[in-house]
Design a protein around this motif. Structure first.
Motif, mmCIF file in Angstrom:
data_model
loop_
_atom_site.group_PDB
_atom_site.id
_atom_site.type_symbol
_atom_site.label_atom_id
_atom_site.label_comp_id
_atom_site.label_asym_id
_atom_site.label_seq_id
_atom_site.Cartn_x
_atom_site.Cartn_y
_atom_site.Cartn_z
ATOM 1 N N CYS A 35 0.858 -1.215 -0.112
ATOM 2 C CA CYS A 35 0.029 -0.074 -0.019
ATOM 3 C C CYS A 35 0.837 1.176 -0.088
ATOM 4 C CB CYS A 35 -0.905 0.048 1.112
ATOM 5 S SG CYS A 35 -1.966 1.509 1.223
ATOM 6 N N CYS A 69 -6.822 -2.478 0.902
ATOM 7 C CA CYS A 69 -5.994 -2.584 1.772
ATOM 8 C C CYS A 69 -6.654 -2.585 3.231
ATOM 9 C CB CYS A 69 -4.996 -1.104 1.920
ATOM 10 S SG CYS A 69 -3.757 -1.265 3.244
ATOM 11 N N CYS A 91 1.210 -1.385 4.057
ATOM 12 C CA CYS A 91 0.592 -2.610 4.388
ATOM 13 C C CYS A 91 0.464 -3.381 3.216
ATOM 14 C CB CYS A 91 -0.776 -2.197 4.967
ATOM 15 S SG CYS A 91 -0.674 -1.676 6.901
ATOM 16 N N VAL A 122 -1.640 -5.146 0.673
ATOM 17 C CA VAL A 122 -2.961 -5.138 0.052
ATOM 18 C C VAL A 122 -3.552 -6.332 -0.345
ATOM 19 C CG1 VAL A 122 -4.251 -4.004 -1.744
ATOM 20 C CG2 VAL A 122 -2.457 -2.670 -0.956
#
Length: 181
Positions: free
Chosen positions: A111, A130, A116, A118
């Motif tokens: 992301c 996400c 993070c 996704v």
């Protein structure tokens, strides 16, 4: 050579050897790498066209000569998708592998908000999601952000077909993941 120097040298080699061996796992996708399944029973095996259906397939690049899967960095995690060719915008088409009536797209799964993974999928709208902060990316429109807080689209990776498998033919379309602070 005295015993102390010999032991120090051996200790250095035992630390340096594993670190150097891990580097290929952290390398960005290289031209010629094949895409391999990231997880599950097929982890490490090459992603074939038939494996990509209605859901994104999580993948990592894999060196075809050594077999090393480049899974040492989240920045290498990819999402392989199949969409109807006519749904793609011109921007998405530039990085798509066209195989009518479908097109295959490969996106970074890092992301652009905080990095993070996704990993969510909204099948009704064809969006990668996400799970950390709810950003959504329209995969038919070059992963345009349709719901923030992600500030920019996901990076795309251009691939070609080689004996029914996906082979990397270039670098990412943009910086992968979030901007540095």
């Amino acid at each position: 050579m005295n015993r102390r120097r010999m032991l120090a040298g051996a200790a250095t080699l035992s630390v340096v050897g594993p670190l150097n061996a891990a580097k290929p796992r952290r390398m960005k996708p290289q031209v010629g790498d094949l895409l391999a399944h990231a997880f599950g029973e097929q982890a490490g095996s090459v992603v074939a066209v038939k494996d990509v259906a209605s859901q994104p397939v999580p993948a990592f690049p894999r060196d075809p000569s050594s077999g090393v899967v480049r899974d040492g960095s989240l920045h290498n995690q990819l999402a392989v998708l199949r969409l109807p060719s006519e749904r793609l915008t011109p921007k998405a088409q530039r990085h798509a592998l066209d195989a009518p009536p479908h097109a295959f797209l490969v996106y970074s799964a890092a992301c652009t908000h905080t990095g993070c993974e996704v990993s969510g999928w909204n099948s009704d709208a064809a969006r990668l999601v996400c799970p950390c902060h709810g950003s959504e990316f329209d995969v038919a429109d070059a992963a345009r952000v349709v719901n923030g807080p992600a500030p920019k689209p996901l990076a795309m990776l251009k691939v070609e077909l080689a004996d029914g498998a996906f082979r990397v033919v270039g670098g990412f379309s943009r910086r992968v993941g979030p901007e540095p602070p």
